[in-house]
Each structure stands twice: as structure tokens, then as C-alpha cells.
Design an enzyme around this catalytic site. Structure first.
Site, PDB file in Angstrom:
ATOM      1  CG  LEU A  74       7.793   2.761  12.652  1.00  0.00           C
ATOM      2  CD1 LEU A  74       6.535   1.917  12.471  1.00  0.00           C
ATOM      3  CD2 LEU A  74       7.478   4.240  12.529  1.00  0.00           C
ATOM      4  N   GLY A  83       3.372   2.544   8.468  1.00  0.00           N
ATOM      5  CA  GLY A  83       4.497   1.750   8.935  1.00  0.00           C
ATOM      6  C   GLY A  83       4.142   0.794  10.048  1.00  0.00           C
ATOM      7  N   GLY A  84       5.016  -0.199  10.244  1.00  0.00           N
ATOM      8  CA  GLY A  84       4.823  -1.190  11.293  1.00  0.00           C
ATOM      9  C   GLY A  84       4.495  -2.550  10.725  1.00  0.00           C
ATOM     10  CB  SER A 102       0.870  -4.883   7.636  1.00  0.00           C
ATOM     11  OG  SER A 102       1.673  -5.727   6.833  1.00  0.00           O
ATOM     12  CE  LYS A 138      -1.788  -1.405  12.455  1.00  0.00           C
ATOM     13  NZ  LYS A 138      -0.937  -0.271  12.002  1.00  0.00           N
ATOM     14  CE1 TYR A 162      -1.494  -4.934  11.816  1.00  0.00           C
ATOM     15  CE2 TYR A 162      -3.576  -6.024  11.335  1.00  0.00           C
ATOM     16  CZ  TYR A 162      -2.650  -5.035  11.060  1.00  0.00           C
ATOM     17  OH  TYR A 162      -2.880  -4.146  10.035  1.00  0.00           O
ATOM     18  CG  LEU A 197      -1.918  -1.184   1.274  1.00  0.00           C
ATOM     19  CD1 LEU A 197      -2.949  -0.955   2.377  1.00  0.00           C
ATOM     20  CD2 LEU A 197      -2.605  -1.440  -0.058  1.00  0.00           C
TER      21      LEU A 197
END
Length: 272
Positions: free
Chosen positions: A59, A79-80, A82, A147, A143, A22
Site C-alpha cells: 500500500l 488491506g494494511g 490489522s 483507522k 492501530y 477476512l
């Protein structure tokens, strides 16, 4: 998509996660709209084009992230990590990393961030439920937990410091849906661009959460609470329905991945 206007409108923009699928899509789409596009990732990236700066940084490296935010007007944070993984790498990139980003934004006076959250923040809701962003989170793994942390941290930085954030609970952004689940969750690349641009250019966003999905005929998410963003998807998964249903003609209704919105993520782990 409609071609970008001749005059850049986004100022000095930072795009993190620029080496990902992306990130690569948005890098080429956002560049013509920026005075400067600074791109960053922990992985190697293509060389800088005119109007770009390329900075490789992790990061979790606080000094590097503070330097990365210098002189920036707004951030698109992809970033990070996913995907669902064990907790320790998720902790470093998605929890410590997002804290470093927001703290650097505060120190450098950045006033808007577009944060790539995920539909996995609410993955334990059922597929026969329609939910919106006002409902409690139900993350389906580490994950999703990370988020949810990012959404809460961004809310704190808005309430305390006035940094506006649009949290994008991205569904499944690929050239086309890969399976029956993605008929509900698909977000085309063009609609991803529309979503990010709306999030960057809406006059007032405060702290907002919007599900990232195209105009699919069937979905589990109601974006009414985020209509002030101005995101109006124009693509749909419907042209792919017949082929995806033919490839997967029956569903196992005893499988949690079929019943729950998070799909296969709901049954991943443990990781020891």
C-alpha cells in the site's frame, strides 16, 4: 447465505488485503457477483481463478497502488496492518497506504469504497456505555488512531471529490466468539458478507460509518445512524454464551481490558 444471483452486480471490484482471514472469506464470496475481481495484498495469494486478477503490491508503494486502481468501479479495502503495533509500520501501511488508495481512486474515477475501519477507533469507551458513530472517536492505540485517520480522510474525499465511503467499524469476525468480550463484538462471516454487499449496493451512502456486528443480544454499539445502508444481521453470539461464560466465570473489574470496549488493546505498548 442466499446464493449469489446468476448475473454479476458489482462490476469491476478491487479487494485489498485478500491474503488475510477476512480477505480470503470475501474473495470467494464476492467473485461470483463481479464482472472482474482484482485481489491484492503485500503477501502471496492463491492463483487467480476465472474472473480474477491477482496483483501483489504494498500500500505504501504509490505507483503500484495507482496502477492497481486502473479500470476499477469500486473498492473493498481490507488491506494494511490489522492489529496493534508500533507506530512506524502502522504509519506506512495504514496512513500513507490509505492516502495512496484514495488518491488513486480520485485519479481513476472510482466512486465508492468500503473501508475496513475498526471498533478500536472507539476502544476507550466503557463497556457499560452504548455509543453510535456520531460520538467522538476514542482510539485505544496506534492501530485505532490509523483507522480514525482513514475515516477522516474518506470524509474529506467525499466532501471534496464525491467519493462515497462506507466505513466498517468491524468488531470481532471469526467463525465463533472466542471469549466473553466477543459475545458483544462478534460478526459472523455470513454477516460480514451481508454488510459488505449492503455497503456496495445501497443506492446512496455518502459518507457513512457502521459498526460491524451480528445481531448479538448484548452490545455496546447502536447502528441506528447507519440503517440507510440496509445491513440486517441474521446471526447472533447467543448460542455461544453459555460456553464462553463457563470458560471465563469471573471478571476482574479492576482490569481496564474488562471495563473498556477495546479489551486488551487498551493496555498495549509502549513499544520502545
Amino acid at each position: 447465505m442466499t446464493p449469489a444471483p446468476s448475473t454479476p452486480a458489482l462490476g469491476r471490484l478491487l479487494l485489498t488485503g485478500a491474503a488475510g482471514a477476512l480477505g480470503q472469506q470475501l474473495r470467494s464470496r464476492l467473485r461470483p457477483r463481479c464482472t472482474l475481481l482484482r485481489v491484492s495484498d503485500v503477501a502471496a495469494m492463491a492463483a487467480a481463478a476465472p474472473g480474477e486478477e491477482v496483483v501483489q503490491a504494498a500500500l505504501e508503494d504509490q505507483p503500484a497502488i495507482h496502477a492497481l486502481l486502473e479500470g476499477i468501479d469500486a473498492v473493498v479495502h481490507l488491506g494494511g496492518i490489522s492489529t496493534e503495533q508500533a507506530f512506524e509500520p502502522v504509519l506506512q501501511a495504514n496512513i500513507i497506504g490509505v492516502y495512496n488508495l484514495y488518491e488513486a481512486a480520485r485519479r481513476h474515477g472510482v466512486k465508492r469504497i468500503v473501508f475496513a475501519s475498526s471498533n478500536h477507533v472507539t476502544g476507550f469507551y466503557r463497556q457499560d456505555e452504548v455509543i453510535d458513530a456520531t460520538m467522538p472517536v476514542r482510539p485505544d492505540g496506534y492501530y485505532g488512531v490509523s483507522k480514525a485517520f482513514g475515516e477522516n480522510l474518506s470524509r474529506f474525499y467525499f466532501d471534496r471529490y464525491g467519493i462515497e465511503t462506507v466505513c466498517l467499524r468491524i468488531g470481532s469476525s471469526f467463525p465463533e466468539p472466542k471469549d466473553r468480550r466477543m459475545l458483544a463484538t462478534w460478526l459472523s462471516y455470513d454477516d460480514l458478507e451481508r454488510l459488505v454487499l449492503a455497503s456496495l449496493t445501497a443506492p446512496v451512502v455518502g459518507h457513512s460509518i457502521v459498526y460491524g456486528m451480528s445481531d448479538n443480544a448484548r452490545t455496546w454499539w447502536d447502528n441506528t445512524p447507519a440503517r440507510h445502508i440496509g445491513f440486517r444481521p441474521q446471526d447472533s453470539s447467543e448460542p455461544y454464551r453459555a460456553a464462553r461464560e463457563a470458560a471465563q466465570p469471573t471478571l476482574d473489574l479492576q482490569d481496564p481490558a474488562v471495563l473498556l470496549q477495546g479489551g486488551a488493546y487498551v493496555r498495549m505498548g509502549p513499544y520502545e
